[in-house]
Design a protein around this motif. Structure first.
Motif, PDB file in Angstrom:
ATOM      1  N   SER A  66       0.812  -1.228   0.000  1.00 19.44           N
ATOM      2  CA  SER A  66       0.000   0.000   0.000  1.00 19.44           C
ATOM      3  C   SER A  66       0.841   1.272   0.000  1.00 19.44           C
ATOM      4  O   SER A  66       0.301   2.366   0.188  1.00 19.44           O
ATOM      5  N   LYS A  67       2.149   1.148  -0.220  1.00 15.79           N
ATOM      6  CA  LYS A  67       3.008   2.344  -0.225  1.00 15.79           C
ATOM      7  C   LYS A  67       2.463   3.398  -1.191  1.00 15.79           C
ATOM      8  O   LYS A  67       1.980   3.037  -2.270  1.00 15.79           O
ATOM      9  N   THR A  68       2.559   4.634  -0.789  1.00 17.71           N
ATOM     10  CA  THR A  68       2.079   5.830  -1.514  1.00 17.71           C
ATOM     11  C   THR A  68       0.548   5.978  -1.527  1.00 17.71           C
ATOM     12  O   THR A  68       0.041   7.013  -1.931  1.00 17.71           O
ATOM     13  N   LYS A 121      -1.672   2.374 -10.410  1.00 19.00           N
ATOM     14  CA  LYS A 121      -0.310   2.892 -10.652  1.00 19.00           C
ATOM     15  C   LYS A 121       0.090   3.898  -9.578  1.00 19.00           C
ATOM     16  O   LYS A 121      -0.721   4.698  -9.140  1.00 19.00           O
ATOM     17  N   ARG A 122       1.367   3.854  -9.205  1.00 17.92           N
ATOM     18  CA  ARG A 122       1.880   4.831  -8.246  1.00 17.92           C
ATOM     19  C   ARG A 122       2.511   6.006  -8.980  1.00 17.92           C
ATOM     20  O   ARG A 122       2.899   5.876 -10.135  1.00 17.92           O
ATOM     21  N   ASP A 123       2.636   7.156  -8.299  1.00 13.62           N
ATOM     22  CA  ASP A 123       3.376   8.282  -8.860  1.00 13.62           C
ATOM     23  C   ASP A 123       4.804   7.847  -9.108  1.00 13.62           C
ATOM     24  O   ASP A 123       5.411   7.192  -8.283  1.00 13.62           O
ATOM     25  N   PHE A 125       7.099  -4.661   6.851  1.00 14.33           N
ATOM     26  CA  PHE A 125       8.018  -3.681   6.280  1.00 14.33           C
ATOM     27  C   PHE A 125       8.831  -4.357   5.194  1.00 14.33           C
ATOM     28  O   PHE A 125       9.488  -5.377   5.431  1.00 14.33           O
ATOM     29  N   ILE A 126       8.814  -3.789   3.963  1.00 15.70           N
ATOM     30  CA  ILE A 126       9.457  -4.475   2.836  1.00 15.70           C
ATOM     31  C   ILE A 126      10.498  -3.608   2.132  1.00 15.70           C
ATOM     32  O   ILE A 126      11.086  -4.027   1.147  1.00 15.70           O
ATOM     33  N   GLY A 127      10.727  -2.384   2.608  1.00 13.35           N
ATOM     34  CA  GLY A 127      11.637  -1.464   1.920  1.00 13.35           C
ATOM     35  C   GLY A 127      13.046  -1.514   2.475  1.00 13.35           C
ATOM     36  O   GLY A 127      13.312  -2.176   3.480  1.00 13.35           O
ATOM     37  N   ALA A 151      13.158 -11.860  -2.086  1.00 14.78           N
ATOM     38  CA  ALA A 151      13.957 -11.401  -3.232  1.00 14.78           C
ATOM     39  C   ALA A 151      13.126 -10.529  -4.166  1.00 14.78           C
ATOM     40  O   ALA A 151      11.906 -10.682  -4.263  1.00 14.78           O
ATOM     41  N   ILE A 152      13.824  -9.601  -4.808  1.00 13.16           N
ATOM     42  CA  ILE A 152      13.232  -8.753  -5.860  1.00 13.16           C
ATOM     43  C   ILE A 152      14.136  -8.856  -7.083  1.00 13.16           C
ATOM     44  O   ILE A 152      15.049  -8.053  -7.254  1.00 13.16           O
ATOM     45  N   PRO A 153      13.934  -9.846  -7.953  1.00 12.61           N
ATOM     46  CA  PRO A 153      14.788  -9.952  -9.135  1.00 12.61           C
ATOM     47  C   PRO A 153      14.581  -8.758 -10.073  1.00 12.61           C
ATOM     48  O   PRO A 153      13.551  -8.086  -9.990  1.00 12.61           O
ATOM     49  N   GLU A 184       4.557  -2.038   3.479  1.00  7.35           N
ATOM     50  CA  GLU A 184       4.952  -0.638   3.342  1.00  7.35           C
ATOM     51  C   GLU A 184       6.466  -0.546   3.174  1.00  7.35           C
ATOM     52  O   GLU A 184       7.214  -1.358   3.715  1.00  7.35           O
ATOM     53  N   ASN A 185       6.927   0.505   2.447  1.00  2.00           N
ATOM     54  CA  ASN A 185       8.351   0.668   2.140  1.00  2.00           C
ATOM     55  C   ASN A 185       9.049   1.792   2.869  1.00  2.00           C
ATOM     56  O   ASN A 185      10.261   1.778   2.983  1.00  2.00           O
ATOM     57  N   TYR A 186       8.303   2.818   3.229  1.00  2.00           N
ATOM     58  CA  TYR A 186       8.919   4.025   3.770  1.00  2.00           C
ATOM     59  C   TYR A 186       8.457   4.196   5.214  1.00  2.00           C
ATOM     60  O   TYR A 186       7.254   4.253   5.488  1.00  2.00           O
ATOM     61  N   GLY A 190       7.669 -12.387  -5.815  1.00  2.00           N
ATOM     62  CA  GLY A 190       6.581 -12.209  -6.766  1.00  2.00           C
ATOM     63  C   GLY A 190       5.862 -10.899  -6.503  1.00  2.00           C
ATOM     64  O   GLY A 190       5.538 -10.587  -5.359  1.00  2.00           O
ATOM     65  N   MET A 191       5.647 -10.109  -7.565  1.00  2.38           N
ATOM     66  CA  MET A 191       4.946  -8.837  -7.478  1.00  2.38           C
ATOM     67  C   MET A 191       3.882  -8.819  -8.589  1.00  2.38           C
ATOM     68  O   MET A 191       3.590  -9.856  -9.189  1.00  2.38           O
ATOM     69  N   SER A 192       3.338  -7.637  -8.877  1.00  7.25           N
ATOM     70  CA  SER A 192       2.235  -7.568  -9.843  1.00  7.25           C
ATOM     71  C   SER A 192       2.572  -8.235 -11.176  1.00  7.25           C
ATOM     72  O   SER A 192       1.725  -8.899 -11.767  1.00  7.25           O
ATOM     73  N   ASP A 193       3.812  -8.038 -11.646  1.00 11.17           N
ATOM     74  CA  ASP A 193       4.143  -8.491 -12.997  1.00 11.17           C
ATOM     75  C   ASP A 193       4.774  -9.883 -13.077  1.00 11.17           C
ATOM     76  O   ASP A 193       5.025 -10.372 -14.172  1.00 11.17           O
ATOM     77  N   VAL A 217       3.279 -13.426  -1.910  1.00  7.53           N
ATOM     78  CA  VAL A 217       3.465 -12.521  -3.044  1.00  7.53           C
ATOM     79  C   VAL A 217       3.131 -11.108  -2.577  1.00  7.53           C
ATOM     80  O   VAL A 217       2.178 -10.892  -1.840  1.00  7.53           O
ATOM     81  N   ARG A 218       3.969 -10.153  -2.986  1.00 12.53           N
ATOM     82  CA  ARG A 218       3.813  -8.761  -2.555  1.00 12.53           C
ATOM     83  C   ARG A 218       3.271  -7.951  -3.730  1.00 12.53           C
ATOM     84  O   ARG A 218       3.994  -7.671  -4.679  1.00 12.53           O
ATOM     85  N   VAL A 219       1.999  -7.587  -3.682  1.00  8.47           N
ATOM     86  CA  VAL A 219       1.352  -7.007  -4.854  1.00  8.47           C
ATOM     87  C   VAL A 219       0.824  -5.603  -4.551  1.00  8.47           C
ATOM     88  O   VAL A 219       0.019  -5.417  -3.640  1.00  8.47           O
ATOM     89  N   GLY A 220       1.310  -4.617  -5.320  1.00  4.40           N
ATOM     90  CA  GLY A 220       0.866  -3.244  -5.147  1.00  4.40           C
ATOM     91  C   GLY A 220       0.004  -2.766  -6.297  1.00  4.40           C
ATOM     92  O   GLY A 220      -1.219  -2.650  -6.187  1.00  4.40           O
ATOM     93  N   THR A 221       0.635  -2.518  -7.443  1.00  6.78           N
ATOM     94  CA  THR A 221      -0.033  -1.917  -8.599  1.00  6.78           C
ATOM     95  C   THR A 221      -1.313  -2.649  -8.995  1.00  6.78           C
ATOM     96  O   THR A 221      -2.326  -1.998  -9.287  1.00  6.78           O
ATOM     97  N   ALA A 222      -1.284  -3.947  -9.037  1.00  6.33           N
ATOM     98  CA  ALA A 222      -2.456  -4.697  -9.505  1.00  6.33           C
ATOM     99  C   ALA A 222      -3.639  -4.575  -8.535  1.00  6.33           C
ATOM    100  O   ALA A 222      -4.774  -4.882  -8.907  1.00  6.33           O
TER     101      ALA A 222
END
Ligand SMILES: *Cc1c(COP(=O)(O)O)cnc(C)c1O
Length: 241
Positions: free
Chosen positions: A35-37, A235-237, A80-82, A166-168, A56-58, A210-213, A226-231
């Motif tokens: 849910s960041k941003t 879209k984030r700024d 916390f994932i950032g 991991a974030i490949p 959250e990242n920040y 694993g993320m949205s894409d 799986v950590r999913v934001g955009t989907a």
């Protein structure tokens, strides 16, 4: 644009289909809504659609939202994932349930000591972030050093080592995505199988990838979160990525 509720349903369906394709139980895979941003109101909307785990990242942004949503705390689990700097560990130890992005012992030691200052809180759940893309810009410890870091972390009080994250590097090629995730999976399985009778590893069951894409590829390689934001939230700024 779809509503958060509809997006969540679609993401859950993607997880289910990917699990079935990999001959896994869909229940083995947890959805973390990143849910960041996005404002607290978006988190509430997702919560009302049955979502309880949020990433959250920040630190500052997250603590503001966690405080705003304090009344809902019994239903919410904060991850916390950032990237995490030493001077921010105290706030993370105080406010979060999980930290996915531990990539050096010093950070784990600080989280351990600082979590101990809150005796009413349960142990903090930690994952070690590994670097599979070998890019200087990415955080994460090299795979070859992950095992030793895990062993050191399991010696610390007030925290529980849960697994790897991991974030490949992004790729639109499924085979390439799977190759990166399979390296993390191999490392995870190696640690797990060589420490089966070690009680300090009894909760080592989590592969956060694993993320949205690329969540389908991650699930095919054994992902359990799986950590999913955009989907989910849209879209984030660009600036705050
Ligand atoms: C932002 C972020 C995500 C979510 O990415 P999406 O592509 O929006 O799904 C997942 N994990 C981490 C560590 C992130 O920073």
């Amino acid at each position: 644009m779809n509503s958060i509720v509809v997006n969540l349903m679609q993401v859950r369906q993607r997880i289910e289909l990917a699990a079935l394709a990999a001959k896994r139980e869909p229940e083995e895979i947890e959805l973390l809504a990143v849910s960041k941003t996005f404002p607290a109101s978006a988190i509430e909307e997702a919560m009302h659609a049955g979502q309880s785990a949020f990433g959250e990242n920040y630190v500052q942004e997250a603590v503001e939202k966690i405080t705003q949503l304090a009344k809902l705390r019994p239903w919410l689990i904060w991850h916390f994932i950032g990237p995490l700097q030493s001077n921010k560990t105290k706030e993370v130890a105080e406010h979060f349930d999980w930290v996915h992005s531990v990539d050096r012992l010093k950070i784990a030691e600080r989280l351990s000591a600082q979590r101990g200052e809150f005796p009413n809180l349960p142990e903090l759940q930690l994952c070690v972030q590994v670097n599979v893309s070998d890019e200087d810009s990415k955080s994460g410890i090299p795979l070859s050093e992950a095992e030793a870091l895990c062993d050191s972390i399991t010696q610390l009080p007030n925290i529980i080592l849960r697994g790897l994250m991991a974030i490949p590097a992004p790729s639109s090629d499924l085979a390439e995505q799977r190759k990166a995730f399979s390296q993390v999976q191999d490392c995870f399985k190696h640690i797990q199988t060589t420490r089966l009778i070690d009680p300090k590893y009894q909760f080592f069951d989590t592969l956060s990838m694993g993320m949205s894409d690329d969540l389908e590829a991650a699930i095919a390689q054994g992902s359990t979160i799986v950590r999913v934001g955009t989907a989910i939230f849209g879209k984030r700024d660009k600036i705050s990525q």
